[in-house]
Scaffold this motif. Structure first.
Motif, mmCIF file in Angstrom:
data_model
loop_
_atom_site.group_PDB
_atom_site.id
_atom_site.type_symbol
_atom_site.label_atom_id
_atom_site.label_comp_id
_atom_site.label_asym_id
_atom_site.label_seq_id
_atom_site.Cartn_x
_atom_site.Cartn_y
_atom_site.Cartn_z
ATOM 1 N N GLU A 15 -3.941 4.138 -9.128
ATOM 2 C CA GLU A 15 -5.185 4.363 -8.401
ATOM 3 C C GLU A 15 -6.032 3.091 -8.362
ATOM 4 O O GLU A 15 -6.584 2.721 -7.316
ATOM 5 C CB GLU A 15 -5.985 5.488 -9.053
ATOM 6 C CG GLU A 15 -7.240 5.876 -8.280
ATOM 7 C CD GLU A 15 -6.928 6.499 -6.927
ATOM 8 O OE1 GLU A 15 -7.602 6.123 -5.944
ATOM 9 O OE2 GLU A 15 -6.020 7.349 -6.859
ATOM 10 N N GLN A 16 -6.112 2.391 -9.496
ATOM 11 C CA GLN A 16 -6.874 1.144 -9.550
ATOM 12 C C GLN A 16 -6.223 0.068 -8.687
ATOM 13 O O GLN A 16 -6.897 -0.663 -7.960
ATOM 14 C CB GLN A 16 -6.958 0.655 -10.997
ATOM 15 C CG GLN A 16 -7.784 1.551 -11.905
ATOM 16 C CD GLN A 16 -7.681 1.117 -13.349
ATOM 17 O OE1 GLN A 16 -6.608 1.113 -13.942
ATOM 18 N NE2 GLN A 16 -8.809 0.733 -13.923
ATOM 19 N N SER B 90 1.028 4.207 -2.944
ATOM 20 C CA SER B 90 0.832 5.618 -2.590
ATOM 21 C C SER B 90 2.006 6.471 -3.051
ATOM 22 O O SER B 90 1.820 7.587 -3.556
ATOM 23 C CB SER B 90 0.641 5.762 -1.080
ATOM 24 O OG SER B 90 -0.548 5.131 -0.651
ATOM 25 N N ALA C 234 -4.317 0.497 -6.152
ATOM 26 C CA ALA C 234 -4.346 0.859 -4.735
ATOM 27 C C ALA C 234 -5.522 0.199 -4.028
ATOM 28 O O ALA C 234 -5.390 -0.301 -2.902
ATOM 29 C CB ALA C 234 -4.417 2.373 -4.578
ATOM 30 N N LYS C 235 -6.675 0.195 -4.660
ATOM 31 C CA LYS C 235 -7.857 -0.402 -4.046
ATOM 32 C C LYS C 235 -7.679 -1.904 -3.856
ATOM 33 O O LYS C 235 -8.110 -2.472 -2.853
ATOM 34 C CB LYS C 235 -9.081 -0.113 -4.907
ATOM 35 C CG LYS C 235 -9.406 1.372 -5.010
ATOM 36 C CD LYS C 235 -10.589 1.620 -5.930
ATOM 37 C CE LYS C 235 -10.880 3.117 -6.059
ATOM 38 N NZ LYS C 235 -11.993 3.381 -6.995
ATOM 39 N N GLU D 299 -5.212 -2.595 -0.958
ATOM 40 C CA GLU D 299 -5.863 -2.436 0.341
ATOM 41 C C GLU D 299 -6.657 -3.690 0.712
ATOM 42 O O GLU D 299 -6.794 -4.027 1.888
ATOM 43 C CB GLU D 299 -6.794 -1.219 0.313
ATOM 44 C CG GLU D 299 -6.055 0.109 0.283
ATOM 45 C CD GLU D 299 -7.007 1.282 0.126
ATOM 46 O OE1 GLU D 299 -8.234 1.031 0.109
ATOM 47 O OE2 GLU D 299 -6.540 2.436 0.026
ATOM 48 N N ALA D 300 -7.152 -4.387 -0.299
ATOM 49 C CA ALA D 300 -7.914 -5.618 -0.062
ATOM 50 C C ALA D 300 -7.024 -6.824 0.148
ATOM 51 O O ALA D 300 -7.511 -7.921 0.468
ATOM 52 C CB ALA D 300 -8.854 -5.866 -1.241
ATOM 53 N N GLY E 207 0.814 -1.208 0.000
ATOM 54 C CA GLY E 207 0.000 0.000 0.000
ATOM 55 C C GLY E 207 0.849 1.260 0.000
ATOM 56 O O GLY E 207 0.542 2.234 -0.699
#
Length: 327
Positions: free
Chosen positions: A316-317, A261, A319-320, A323-324, A257
């Motif tokens: 950005e894609q 970022s 990153a989600k 996080e999962a 993550g």
């Protein structure tokens, strides 16, 4: 991101025949021919044994993939990791003594694991190697290897760094004796067209990593690029670049993550993504197919999970997903 045709075909087959809590084809409507891909008996167990230490974000994602596959197929999956090859060998021996139905093992130091893996093969326990040691996988008796070509990935990184104007690169090696890390540096050296210098650090002491990289950047102003081979090392190197006042450009292997970022913020140029979730998920899938239907995958060649590249354009894609816990 590049995937081999066999992986795409397999994943397509799973999408058609697999059933899960989120939907999919019912057992009543599934064709009889798909029964080989059905979950193994509840007593089936697979052991995943890697060289990743506890709390390593990269290996946490591998573990997530393996456990997700175990849940999908209704099999028991245990995950253990130890960076000491002697202790890793002991974990393999333990799995053999427990008569598991299959073993997944990463081979950062193949020679040190050869005897233990040989015992598993002699006991007729199928072995899938992952991540490192692809060159030794077939010779050791594994049914396939899942990972990325470290040479190819290194060359890809070198090409991108060259395009960014890097002429002298610091390649930061965080695990002594890890053949895959040296292959990454060699690959980058082949395509950079400049100088590549290696710096040995300890991934277990990130403060010292920052200090050593800072000292190197301050003492050699010609270094205008840093290649980290691990997400935690990448963040330590980012801090070192700031501390030293250097304008060196930074790239890394693998995701976290924090790395995603940093890519979004322009602090890291790109990350080489070997999609380690697949290095956990696919071996359990392959072992399950082998147990139920004697299927083997790859035809004697590694099943590639990368390399792909995460840049500011797609961070950005990703990153989600990071996080999962799946990237």
């Amino acid at each position: 991101m590049r995937r081999t045709p066999i992986v795409l075909a397999l994943l397509g087959a799973l999408a058609v025949s697999g059933c899960s809590s989120s939907g999919g084809q019912s057992a009543q409507s599934a064709p009889a021919a798909s029964s080989a891909a059905a979950p193994a008996a509840a007593s089936a167990s697979f052991a995943v044994i890697t060289h990743g230490g506890a709390g390593d974000s990269f290996w946490d994602v591998v573990k997530n993939g393996a456990e997700a596959a175990g849940k999908q197929y209704g099999v028991k999956v245990t995950y253990q990791g130890d960076g000491d090859p002697a202790k890793q060998s002991q974990l393999i021996d333990q799995a053999v003594s427990e008569k598991v139905d299959g073993i997944v093992v990463s081979m950062a130091n193949p020679d040190a694991l050869k005897e233990a893996i040989g015992k598993a093969v002699a006991a007729k326990i199928p072995v899938v190697t992952i991540n490192s040691g692809a060159d030794s996988s077939k010779a050791f008796g594994a049914i396939t290897h899942v990972g990325q070509s470290e040479d190819v990935a290194g060359r890809g990184a070198g090409e991108q760094l060259k395009a960014a104007g890097v002429t002298k690169l610091l390649c930061v090696i965080h695990e002594a004796g890890n053949v895959g890390l040296d292959q990454r540096c060699k690959g980058a050296e082949q395509t950079l067209g400049g100088t590549v210098e290696r710096l040995q650090v300890d991934v277990g002491n990130l403060a010292d990593v920052t200090s050593k990289v800072t000292a190197k950047l301050q003492s050699d102003k010609q270094v205008n690029g840093v290649l980290a081979l691990n997400p935690a090392i990448a963040i330590a190197a980012r801090d070192a670049i700031k501390d030293s006042g250097s304008q060196a450009k930074l790239a890394t292997f693998d995701l976290s993550g924090d790395v995603v970022s940093a890519i979004k913020d322009g602090e890291i140029l790109f990350a080489v993504d070997q999609q380690q979730y697949l290095q956990g998920y696919l071996p359990i899938t392959f072992l399950n197919l082998y147990k139920n239907n004697l299927n083997t995958v790859g035809g004697g060649l590694p099943v590639n999970t990368g390399p792909g590249f995460v840049t500011k354009d797609n961070a950005e894609q990703v990153a989600k997903l990071a996080e999962a816990g799946t990237r």
